[in-house]
Design a protein around this motif. Structure first.
Motif, PDB file in Angstrom:
ATOM      1  N   LEU A 186       0.841  -1.186   0.000  1.00 47.07           N
ATOM      2  CA  LEU A 186       0.000   0.000   0.000  1.00 47.07           C
ATOM      3  C   LEU A 186       0.877   1.236   0.000  1.00 47.07           C
ATOM      4  N   ALA A 187       0.700   2.073  -1.025  1.00 43.54           N
ATOM      5  CA  ALA A 187       1.390   3.369  -1.082  1.00 43.54           C
ATOM      6  C   ALA A 187       0.336   4.436  -0.845  1.00 43.54           C
ATOM      7  N   LEU A 188       0.602   5.337   0.082  1.00 44.87           N
ATOM      8  CA  LEU A 188      -0.368   6.362   0.420  1.00 44.87           C
ATOM      9  C   LEU A 188       0.325   7.695   0.669  1.00 44.87           C
ATOM     10  N   HIS A 189      -0.451   8.774   0.544  1.00 45.69           N
ATOM     11  CA  HIS A 189       0.101  10.109   0.778  1.00 45.69           C
ATOM     12  C   HIS A 189       0.178  10.439   2.263  1.00 45.69           C
ATOM     13  N   ASP A 190      -0.800   9.987   3.024  1.00 45.43           N
ATOM     14  CA  ASP A 190      -0.880  10.346   4.439  1.00 45.43           C
ATOM     15  C   ASP A 190      -1.452   9.168   5.209  1.00 45.43           C
ATOM     16  N   SER A 191      -0.761   8.722   6.224  1.00 42.64           N
ATOM     17  CA  SER A 191      -1.188   7.535   6.968  1.00 42.64           C
ATOM     18  C   SER A 191      -2.086   7.861   8.158  1.00 42.64           C
ATOM     19  N   ARG A 192      -2.338   9.131   8.433  1.00 42.77           N
ATOM     20  CA  ARG A 192      -3.088   9.499   9.636  1.00 42.77           C
ATOM     21  C   ARG A 192      -4.497   8.926   9.673  1.00 42.77           C
ATOM     22  N   HIS A 193      -5.193   8.912   8.548  1.00 40.93           N
ATOM     23  CA  HIS A 193      -6.559   8.391   8.551  1.00 40.93           C
ATOM     24  C   HIS A 193      -6.578   6.907   8.945  1.00 40.93           C
ATOM     25  N   ILE A 194      -5.692   6.141   8.402  1.00 38.50           N
ATOM     26  CA  ILE A 194      -5.628   4.717   8.748  1.00 38.50           C
ATOM     27  C   ILE A 194      -5.236   4.549  10.213  1.00 38.50           C
ATOM     28  N   GLU A 195      -4.274   5.318  10.670  1.00 42.40           N
ATOM     29  CA  GLU A 195      -3.831   5.221  12.064  1.00 42.40           C
ATOM     30  C   GLU A 195      -4.967   5.526  13.041  1.00 42.40           C
ATOM     31  N   ARG A 196      -5.838   6.461  12.676  1.00 39.86           N
ATOM     32  CA  ARG A 196      -6.906   6.897  13.576  1.00 39.86           C
ATOM     33  C   ARG A 196      -8.211   6.128  13.416  1.00 39.86           C
ATOM     34  N   HIS A 197      -8.510   5.664  12.214  1.00 44.60           N
ATOM     35  CA  HIS A 197      -9.845   5.139  11.943  1.00 44.60           C
ATOM     36  C   HIS A 197      -9.884   3.708  11.396  1.00 44.60           C
ATOM     37  N   ALA A 198      -8.776   3.030  11.344  1.00 45.54           N
ATOM     38  CA  ALA A 198      -8.771   1.676  10.783  1.00 45.54           C
ATOM     39  C   ALA A 198      -8.060   0.685  11.705  1.00 45.54           C
ATOM     40  N   PRO A 199      -8.609   0.468  12.898  1.00 50.92           N
ATOM     41  CA  PRO A 199      -7.930  -0.447  13.824  1.00 50.92           C
ATOM     42  C   PRO A 199      -7.861  -1.880  13.317  1.00 50.92           C
ATOM     43  N   ARG A 200      -8.841  -2.302  12.527  1.00 55.55           N
ATOM     44  CA  ARG A 200      -8.796  -3.674  12.004  1.00 55.55           C
ATOM     45  C   ARG A 200      -7.668  -3.840  11.000  1.00 55.55           C
ATOM     46  N   PHE A 201      -7.450  -2.818  10.182  1.00 55.59           N
ATOM     47  CA  PHE A 201      -6.331  -2.898   9.239  1.00 55.59           C
ATOM     48  C   PHE A 201      -5.010  -2.951   9.996  1.00 55.59           C
ATOM     49  N   LEU A 202      -4.875  -2.136  11.032  1.00 57.26           N
ATOM     50  CA  LEU A 202      -3.640  -2.144  11.819  1.00 57.26           C
ATOM     51  C   LEU A 202      -3.424  -3.491  12.503  1.00 57.26           C
ATOM     52  N   ARG A 203      -4.510  -4.117  12.945  1.00 52.58           N
ATOM     53  CA  ARG A 203      -4.405  -5.448  13.550  1.00 52.58           C
ATOM     54  C   ARG A 203      -3.978  -6.469  12.500  1.00 52.58           C
ATOM     55  N   LEU A 204      -4.546  -6.355  11.302  1.00 48.19           N
ATOM     56  CA  LEU A 204      -4.162  -7.244  10.209  1.00 48.19           C
ATOM     57  C   LEU A 204      -2.686  -7.059   9.873  1.00 48.19           C
ATOM     58  N   GLN A 205      -2.249  -5.816   9.849  1.00 42.20           N
ATOM     59  CA  GLN A 205      -0.844  -5.547   9.572  1.00 42.20           C
ATOM     60  C   GLN A 205       0.051  -6.118  10.665  1.00 42.20           C
ATOM     61  N   ARG A 206      -0.393  -6.030  11.892  1.00 38.35           N
ATOM     62  CA  ARG A 206       0.383  -6.595  12.991  1.00 38.35           C
ATOM     63  C   ARG A 206       0.497  -8.115  12.845  1.00 38.35           C
ATOM     64  N   ASP A 207      -0.634  -8.754  12.515  1.00 43.18           N
ATOM     65  CA  ASP A 207      -0.656 -10.217  12.426  1.00 43.18           C
ATOM     66  C   ASP A 207       0.028 -10.755  11.170  1.00 43.18           C
ATOM     67  N   TYR A 208      -0.014  -9.987  10.090  1.00 46.75           N
ATOM     68  CA  TYR A 208       0.551 -10.438   8.813  1.00 46.75           C
ATOM     69  C   TYR A 208       1.602  -9.439   8.315  1.00 46.75           C
ATOM     70  N   GLY A 209       2.350  -8.875   9.236  1.00 41.71           N
ATOM     71  CA  GLY A 209       3.341  -7.857   8.882  1.00 41.71           C
ATOM     72  C   GLY A 209       4.371  -8.326   7.873  1.00 41.71           C
ATOM     73  N   HIS A 210       4.636  -9.603   7.824  1.00 42.73           N
ATOM     74  CA  HIS A 210       5.592 -10.136   6.859  1.00 42.73           C
ATOM     75  C   HIS A 210       5.018 -10.145   5.442  1.00 42.73           C
TER      76      HIS A 210
END
Length: 113
Positions: free
Chosen positions: A17-41
């Protein structure tokens, strides 16, 4: 996250994922962040430099055959090409160039900080 997403990773898929600004995901996408944590590789996120933030279109490329493109990020209008490798070539090239210029973003730690 959905079972289909996890099944895609289990089948050898990965997400870049290439993005201009990560703040929206950091603030409003906890499931995506959890997925990234679990499948970070298998998930890598990068943020574009300021010099590329004028780019306003967005696209999704799947398995080198399908592409979905929005002409401008503020509008829902776009196009989809299915089973058309030739339609994927230009967006894939553009993504490669963006990816090279971008720097890592959305790094999570074991504590979630």
């Amino acid at each position: 996250m959905s079972r289909r997403c996890c099944a895609a990773f289990a089948a050898g898929g990965r997400l870049r994922l290439a993005l201009h600004d990560s703040r929206h995901i950091e603030r409003h996408a906890p499931r995506f962040l959890r997925l990234q944590r679990d499948y970070g590789h298998l998930i890598e996120c990068r943020q574009t430099p300021r010099t590329l933030r004028h780019l306003t279109d967005s696209f999704t490329i799947a398995d080198d055959l399908h592409v979905l493109r929005r002409f401008h990020s503020d509008h829902m209008r776009g196009e989809a090409a299915f089973a058309m490798p030739s339609a994927v070539e230009l967006p894939a090239h553009r993504f490669g160039l963006l990816w090279e210029e971008a720097h890592p973003a959305l790094k999570t730690t074991l504590t979630g900080l």
